[in-house]
Design a protein around this motif. Structure first.
Motif, PDB file in Angstrom:
ATOM      1  N   THR A   1      65.895  77.784  46.859  1.00  0.00           N
ATOM      2  CA  THR A   1      66.385  77.356  45.553  1.00  0.00           C
ATOM      3  C   THR A   1      65.315  76.628  44.745  1.00  0.00           C
ATOM      4  OG1 THR A   1      68.556  77.056  46.570  1.00  0.00           O
ATOM      5  CG2 THR A   1      68.243  76.123  44.375  1.00  0.00           C
ATOM      6  N   SER A   2      65.063  77.071  43.537  1.00  0.00           N
ATOM      7  CA  SER A   2      63.995  76.512  42.704  1.00  0.00           C
ATOM      8  C   SER A   2      64.185  75.045  42.386  1.00  0.00           C
ATOM      9  CB  SER A   2      63.889  77.296  41.387  1.00  0.00           C
ATOM     10  OG  SER A   2      63.501  78.620  41.613  1.00  0.00           O
ATOM     11  N   ASP A   3      65.423  74.655  42.079  1.00  0.00           N
ATOM     12  CA  ASP A   3      65.635  73.271  41.651  1.00  0.00           C
ATOM     13  C   ASP A   3      65.509  72.255  42.783  1.00  0.00           C
ATOM     14  OD1 ASP A   3      67.986  73.605  43.072  1.00  0.00           O
ATOM     15  OD2 ASP A   3      69.287  73.628  41.309  1.00  0.00           O
ATOM     16  N   GLN A   4      65.261  72.734  43.991  1.00  0.00           N
ATOM     17  CA  GLN A   4      65.058  71.839  45.119  1.00  0.00           C
ATOM     18  C   GLN A   4      63.584  71.706  45.502  1.00  0.00           C
ATOM     19  OE1 GLN A   4      67.571  70.005  46.577  1.00  0.00           O
ATOM     20  NE2 GLN A   4      68.724  70.853  44.853  1.00  0.00           N
ATOM     21  N   MET A   5      62.688  72.271  44.652  1.00  0.00           N
ATOM     22  CA  MET A   5      61.256  72.254  44.965  1.00  0.00           C
ATOM     23  C   MET A   5      60.420  71.673  43.840  1.00  0.00           C
ATOM     24  SD  MET A   5      60.596  75.841  46.984  1.00  0.00           S
ATOM     25  CE  MET A   5      58.875  75.369  47.270  1.00  0.00           C
ATOM     26  N   LEU A   6      59.241  71.184  44.222  1.00  0.00           N
ATOM     27  CA  LEU A   6      58.269  70.654  43.275  1.00  0.00           C
ATOM     28  C   LEU A   6      56.902  71.287  43.539  1.00  0.00           C
ATOM     29  CD1 LEU A   6      58.997  66.807  43.503  1.00  0.00           C
ATOM     30  CD2 LEU A   6      59.653  68.323  41.623  1.00  0.00           C
ATOM     31  N   SER A   7      56.061  71.305  42.513  1.00  0.00           N
ATOM     32  CA  SER A   7      54.680  71.732  42.707  1.00  0.00           C
ATOM     33  C   SER A   7      53.759  70.836  41.885  1.00  0.00           C
ATOM     34  CB  SER A   7      54.490  73.191  42.301  1.00  0.00           C
ATOM     35  OG  SER A   7      54.587  73.335  40.901  1.00  0.00           O
ATOM     36  N   PHE A   8      52.544  70.638  42.369  1.00  0.00           N
ATOM     37  CA  PHE A   8      51.570  69.831  41.642  1.00  0.00           C
ATOM     38  C   PHE A   8      50.171  70.173  42.133  1.00  0.00           C
ATOM     39  CE2 PHE A   8      53.442  67.438  45.134  1.00  0.00           C
ATOM     40  CZ  PHE A   8      52.344  67.031  45.876  1.00  0.00           C
TER      41      PHE A   8
END
Length: 232
Positions: free
Chosen positions: A192-199
């Protein structure tokens, strides 16, 4: 593909999250790469962490570039390919992690490293399959591959594949020897996209020799030479 990941949590955190026993001398890892010996949990031994080689053993892959080393298997065809089908049916594993890395191409020579985590930075697992074989010297050795799938919205901005991340419920099914292939394939989907972060992170992560917490720290976007860029 998934070619680098981290497992920076402590022994206690790992044992609590996965309800499995870890070796006493376990040390956190920040920049795990193919051919290295790292912890997995198998369907054959779900109550303890086993240490397997990622992809192939160092001796076998000594003179081969990473591009030629088999480290991932496509989730879409893992139940069909002769080389993977038996492992998918009988030798499944989960690979504990707390983040993975991918590189965004900005030109022929410029790549920006990104780190992907769950939104709360908690531990998760990636779906995998494993093999056992006898080395030239007669030793029994084990290797694993990480299953990849199409990317979710977070990862697709950087790469066209992502590891299969399992929920806690899916982990149990994945390690259950009695799970049907039909049930297992339901879990081989983008997380699920809304449960992930990227930086963006430091180009220090580019070298497998850099296995310190510094490679995970959020930084301003830089190219492979350490120059700041206007791109994210």
């Amino acid at each position: 593909m998934c070619g680098r990941y981290s497992l920076s949590k402590s022994k206690i955190e790992l044992e609590e999250r996965f309800q499995a026993e870890m070796l006493p001398d376990f040390n956190p890892r920040y920049n795990i790469a193919p051919t290295q010996l790292v912890p997995v949990i198998t369907s054959a031994s779900p109550k303890g962490f086993s240490f397997f080689y990622w992809g192939i053993t160092p001796d076998f892959g000594k003179n081969k570039p990473v591009a030629q080393k088999l480290i991932n298997a496509k989730a879409e065809t893992v139940d069909q390919k002769i080389s993977f089908k038996s492992s998918f049916q009988r030798r499944r594993c989960i690979i504990p992690a707390d983040g993975f890395y991918e590189w965004k191409k900005l030109g022929k020579k410029t790549k920006i490293p990104y780190r992907f985590t769950l939104r709360d930075n908690e531990l998760f697992s990636m779906a995998g399959i494993w093999e056992e074989y006898e080395s030239v010297s007669g030793e029994t050795q084990h290797t694993f591959l990480i299953l990849t799938t199409t990317p979710n919205e977070v990862v697709s901005e950087i790469h066209d594949r992502m590891p299969v991340i399992l929920t806690k419920e899916a982990e149990k099914k994945w390690l259950d020897n009695y799970s049907s292939e039909e049930d297992l394939k339901k879990y081989l989907a983008p997380y699920t996209s809304d449960q992930m972060l990227s930086f963006t992170v430091s180009p220090l992560v580019n070298s497998v020799a850099n296995d310190t917490a510094a490679v995970m720290r959020k930084t301003s976007p830089m190219d492979q030479h350490g120059n700041y860029t206007l791109f994210g």
